[in-house]
Design a protein around this motif. Structure first.
Motif, PDB file in Angstrom:
ATOM      1  N   LEU A  14      62.111  60.281  49.328  1.00 40.35           N
ATOM      2  CA  LEU A  14      61.753  59.127  50.153  1.00 40.35           C
ATOM      3  C   LEU A  14      62.406  59.197  51.527  1.00 40.35           C
ATOM      4  O   LEU A  14      61.809  58.805  52.532  1.00 40.35           O
ATOM      5  CB  LEU A  14      62.175  57.837  49.444  1.00 40.35           C
ATOM      6  CG  LEU A  14      61.426  57.540  48.139  1.00 40.35           C
ATOM      7  CD1 LEU A  14      62.045  56.339  47.432  1.00 40.35           C
ATOM      8  CD2 LEU A  14      59.953  57.292  48.415  1.00 40.35           C
ATOM      9  N   GLU A  15      63.618  59.704  51.567  1.00 44.74           N
ATOM     10  CA  GLU A  15      64.319  59.844  52.835  1.00 44.74           C
ATOM     11  C   GLU A  15      63.569  60.789  53.768  1.00 44.74           C
ATOM     12  O   GLU A  15      63.481  60.554  54.977  1.00 44.74           O
ATOM     13  CB  GLU A  15      65.734  60.354  52.586  1.00 44.74           C
ATOM     14  CG  GLU A  15      66.652  60.271  53.789  1.00 44.74           C
ATOM     15  CD  GLU A  15      68.074  60.645  53.428  1.00 44.74           C
ATOM     16  OE1 GLU A  15      69.005  60.009  53.933  1.00 44.74           O
ATOM     17  OE2 GLU A  15      68.250  61.583  52.617  1.00 44.74           O
ATOM     18  N   GLN A  16      63.011  61.847  53.205  1.00 45.01           N
ATOM     19  CA  GLN A  16      62.215  62.776  54.006  1.00 45.01           C
ATOM     20  C   GLN A  16      61.014  62.062  54.622  1.00 45.01           C
ATOM     21  O   GLN A  16      60.666  62.293  55.787  1.00 45.01           O
ATOM     22  CB  GLN A  16      61.743  63.944  53.138  1.00 45.01           C
ATOM     23  CG  GLN A  16      62.855  64.879  52.694  1.00 45.01           C
ATOM     24  CD  GLN A  16      62.376  65.930  51.705  1.00 45.01           C
ATOM     25  OE1 GLN A  16      61.240  65.891  51.229  1.00 45.01           O
ATOM     26  NE2 GLN A  16      63.248  66.884  51.388  1.00 45.01           N
ATOM     27  N   GLY A  17      60.385  61.183  53.828  1.00 49.39           N
ATOM     28  CA  GLY A  17      59.239  60.434  54.333  1.00 49.39           C
ATOM     29  C   GLY A  17      59.621  59.476  55.441  1.00 49.39           C
ATOM     30  O   GLY A  17      58.918  59.357  56.452  1.00 49.39           O
ATOM     31  N   ILE A  18      60.752  58.780  55.272  1.00 49.11           N
ATOM     32  CA  ILE A  18      61.204  57.830  56.287  1.00 49.11           C
ATOM     33  C   ILE A  18      61.571  58.560  57.574  1.00 49.11           C
ATOM     34  O   ILE A  18      61.232  58.117  58.678  1.00 49.11           O
ATOM     35  CB  ILE A  18      62.401  57.011  55.768  1.00 49.11           C
ATOM     36  CG1 ILE A  18      61.979  56.163  54.566  1.00 49.11           C
ATOM     37  CG2 ILE A  18      62.955  56.112  56.873  1.00 49.11           C
ATOM     38  CD1 ILE A  18      63.126  55.424  53.897  1.00 49.11           C
ATOM     39  N   VAL A  19      62.266  59.688  57.440  1.00 46.29           N
ATOM     40  CA  VAL A  19      62.648  60.468  58.619  1.00 46.29           C
ATOM     41  C   VAL A  19      61.408  60.964  59.357  1.00 46.29           C
ATOM     42  O   VAL A  19      61.347  60.924  60.595  1.00 46.29           O
ATOM     43  CB  VAL A  19      63.550  61.652  58.215  1.00 46.29           C
ATOM     44  CG1 VAL A  19      63.740  62.606  59.388  1.00 46.29           C
ATOM     45  CG2 VAL A  19      64.899  61.145  57.723  1.00 46.29           C
ATOM     46  N   LYS A  20      60.414  61.423  58.612  1.00 48.35           N
ATOM     47  CA  LYS A  20      59.171  61.884  59.236  1.00 48.35           C
ATOM     48  C   LYS A  20      58.508  60.751  60.014  1.00 48.35           C
ATOM     49  O   LYS A  20      58.088  60.920  61.158  1.00 48.35           O
ATOM     50  CB  LYS A  20      58.205  62.415  58.178  1.00 48.35           C
ATOM     51  CG  LYS A  20      56.870  62.898  58.749  1.00 48.35           C
ATOM     52  CD  LYS A  20      55.974  63.438  57.653  1.00 48.35           C
ATOM     53  CE  LYS A  20      54.628  63.877  58.224  1.00 48.35           C
ATOM     54  NZ  LYS A  20      54.750  65.013  59.170  1.00 48.35           N
ATOM     55  N   CYS A  21      58.444  59.568  59.397  1.00 52.12           N
ATOM     56  CA  CYS A  21      57.823  58.415  60.062  1.00 52.12           C
ATOM     57  C   CYS A  21      58.642  57.946  61.258  1.00 52.12           C
ATOM     58  O   CYS A  21      58.088  57.440  62.238  1.00 52.12           O
ATOM     59  CB  CYS A  21      57.653  57.265  59.070  1.00 52.12           C
ATOM     60  SG  CYS A  21      56.420  57.569  57.789  1.00 52.12           S
ATOM     61  N   SER A  22      59.963  58.101  61.187  1.00 52.55           N
ATOM     62  CA  SER A  22      60.815  57.633  62.280  1.00 52.55           C
ATOM     63  C   SER A  22      60.548  58.388  63.572  1.00 52.55           C
ATOM     64  O   SER A  22      60.812  57.877  64.666  1.00 52.55           O
ATOM     65  CB  SER A  22      62.295  57.767  61.899  1.00 52.55           C
ATOM     66  OG  SER A  22      62.699  59.126  61.866  1.00 52.55           O
ATOM     67  N   LYS A  23      60.008  59.592  63.473  1.00 50.16           N
ATOM     68  CA  LYS A  23      59.693  60.367  64.669  1.00 50.16           C
ATOM     69  C   LYS A  23      58.604  59.700  65.498  1.00 50.16           C
ATOM     70  O   LYS A  23      58.438  59.998  66.683  1.00 50.16           O
ATOM     71  CB  LYS A  23      59.262  61.786  64.285  1.00 50.16           C
ATOM     72  CG  LYS A  23      60.289  62.565  63.472  1.00 50.16           C
ATOM     73  CD  LYS A  23      61.604  62.736  64.202  1.00 50.16           C
ATOM     74  CE  LYS A  23      62.589  63.565  63.385  1.00 50.16           C
ATOM     75  NZ  LYS A  23      63.902  63.712  64.057  1.00 50.16           N
ATOM     76  N   ILE A  24      57.856  58.782  64.862  1.00 50.74           N
ATOM     77  CA  ILE A  24      56.827  58.033  65.584  1.00 50.74           C
ATOM     78  C   ILE A  24      57.470  57.208  66.696  1.00 50.74           C
ATOM     79  O   ILE A  24      56.853  56.950  67.733  1.00 50.74           O
ATOM     80  CB  ILE A  24      56.047  57.117  64.615  1.00 50.74           C
ATOM     81  CG1 ILE A  24      55.287  57.968  63.588  1.00 50.74           C
ATOM     82  CG2 ILE A  24      55.089  56.197  65.361  1.00 50.74           C
ATOM     83  CD1 ILE A  24      54.602  57.157  62.501  1.00 50.74           C
ATOM     84  N   LEU A  25      58.722  56.794  66.500  1.00 52.14           N
ATOM     85  CA  LEU A  25      59.425  56.001  67.505  1.00 52.14           C
ATOM     86  C   LEU A  25      59.486  56.726  68.844  1.00 52.14           C
ATOM     87  O   LEU A  25      59.444  56.098  69.904  1.00 52.14           O
ATOM     88  CB  LEU A  25      60.843  55.680  67.032  1.00 52.14           C
ATOM     89  CG  LEU A  25      60.986  54.574  65.988  1.00 52.14           C
ATOM     90  CD1 LEU A  25      62.405  54.530  65.459  1.00 52.14           C
ATOM     91  CD2 LEU A  25      60.590  53.228  66.568  1.00 52.14           C
ATOM     92  N   GLU A  26      59.607  58.023  68.794  1.00 58.35           N
ATOM     93  CA  GLU A  26      59.715  58.812  70.019  1.00 58.35           C
ATOM     94  C   GLU A  26      58.449  59.605  70.296  1.00 58.35           C
ATOM     95  O   GLU A  26      58.448  60.523  71.114  1.00 58.35           O
ATOM     96  CB  GLU A  26      60.921  59.752  69.917  1.00 58.35           C
ATOM     97  CG  GLU A  26      62.243  58.998  69.786  1.00 58.35           C
ATOM     98  CD  GLU A  26      63.436  59.921  69.678  1.00 58.35           C
ATOM     99  OE1 GLU A  26      63.282  61.010  69.083  1.00 58.35           O
ATOM    100  OE2 GLU A  26      64.510  59.558  70.184  1.00 58.35           O
ATOM    101  N   CYS A  27      57.377  59.248  69.577  1.00 63.54           N
ATOM    102  CA  CYS A  27      56.070  59.891  69.773  1.00 63.54           C
ATOM    103  C   CYS A  27      56.146  61.402  69.580  1.00 63.54           C
ATOM    104  O   CYS A  27      55.453  62.163  70.273  1.00 63.54           O
ATOM    105  CB  CYS A  27      55.510  59.573  71.156  1.00 63.54           C
ATOM    106  SG  CYS A  27      55.326  57.810  71.485  1.00 63.54           S
TER     107      CYS A  27
END
Length: 225
Positions: A14-27
């Protein structure tokens, strides 16, 4: 489903998924693929329904991961920005954050529907909003207040024709003079309002337009004496 999934093993996925999605913050990343999304959802679901479930741990982990994302990826973008520049960056980061959150909450939708509801906890969406605005306005309260009040002033300047109509001003030198006379009390009223009600942070961001509309609406009954 028969094999027990430990918290450490499941949370790593799940952490991998959250980290992947967090990259959306910086496009710098796209949303998870369908297969990735289903993998994250299945993992969270298993951890929630197995005999030894990890619902509290996932709920707390969700909050901690979002707090870390905001601390490391949102706050630095707001540093050294003021007024309109600060507000534009804040809106941009909030917009990206909302996209990220929609993805992440999808992984934990079963947790949100069952565990959160059963124990009457703040929903994941409300928790996500708090995780964003609490640190932002804790670090940048003065900058945010100044930026929003500046935007109100600029918005009032754009409403000159509307105010002129309310005040029944036709043309001539009295036009800018009367607008100046009205704008100042409106701003004083707004500043007094947010100070008296101790409005700040997220609430100020959400309501300043409504307050402005109410103040401008009062002008509809005014005429030049």
């Amino acid at each position: 489903m028969n094999n027990h999934l430990s918290f450490e093993e499941g949370w790593k996925v799940l952490e991998q998924g959250i980290v992947k999605c967090s990259k959306i913050l910086e496009c710098t990343s796209t949303r998870p693929t369908v297969n990735e999304y289903m993998n994250y959802y299945d993992c969270a679901y298993r951890m929630a329904v197995q005999k030894q479930h990890y619902c509290p741990e996932m709920y707390n982990g969700f909050k901690m991961m979002l707090a870390e994302c905001v601390r490391t990826m949102v706050l630095p973008h707001l540093m050294h920005k003021q007024n309109d520049s600060f507000f534009r960056e804040l809106v941009k980061m909030w917009s990206n954050y909302c996209i990220m959150i929609r993805c992440v909450i999808g992984f934990f939708s079963y947790l949100d529907r069952c565990y959160v509801k059963q124990y009457k906890l703040p929903s994941l969406s409300n928790t996500a909003a708090t995780s964003f605005f609490d640190p932002v306005f804790s670090y940048f309260n003065d900058e945010a207040r100044t930026a929003l009040l500046t935007m109100v002033e600029e918005s009032m300047e754009m409403e000159t024709k509307r105010l002129a109509y309310y005040l029944e001003i036709s043309s001539g030198d009295s036009y800018p003079l009367c607008l100046q006379a009205v704008n100042a009390p409106l701003m004083e009223t707004y500043v007094s309002y947010v100070t008296e009600k101790q409005i700040g942070g997220q609430l100020m961001l959400e309501t300043y337009k409504i307050v402005e509309e109410e103040l401008l609406g009062r002008c509809s009954s005014l005429t030049l004496g």
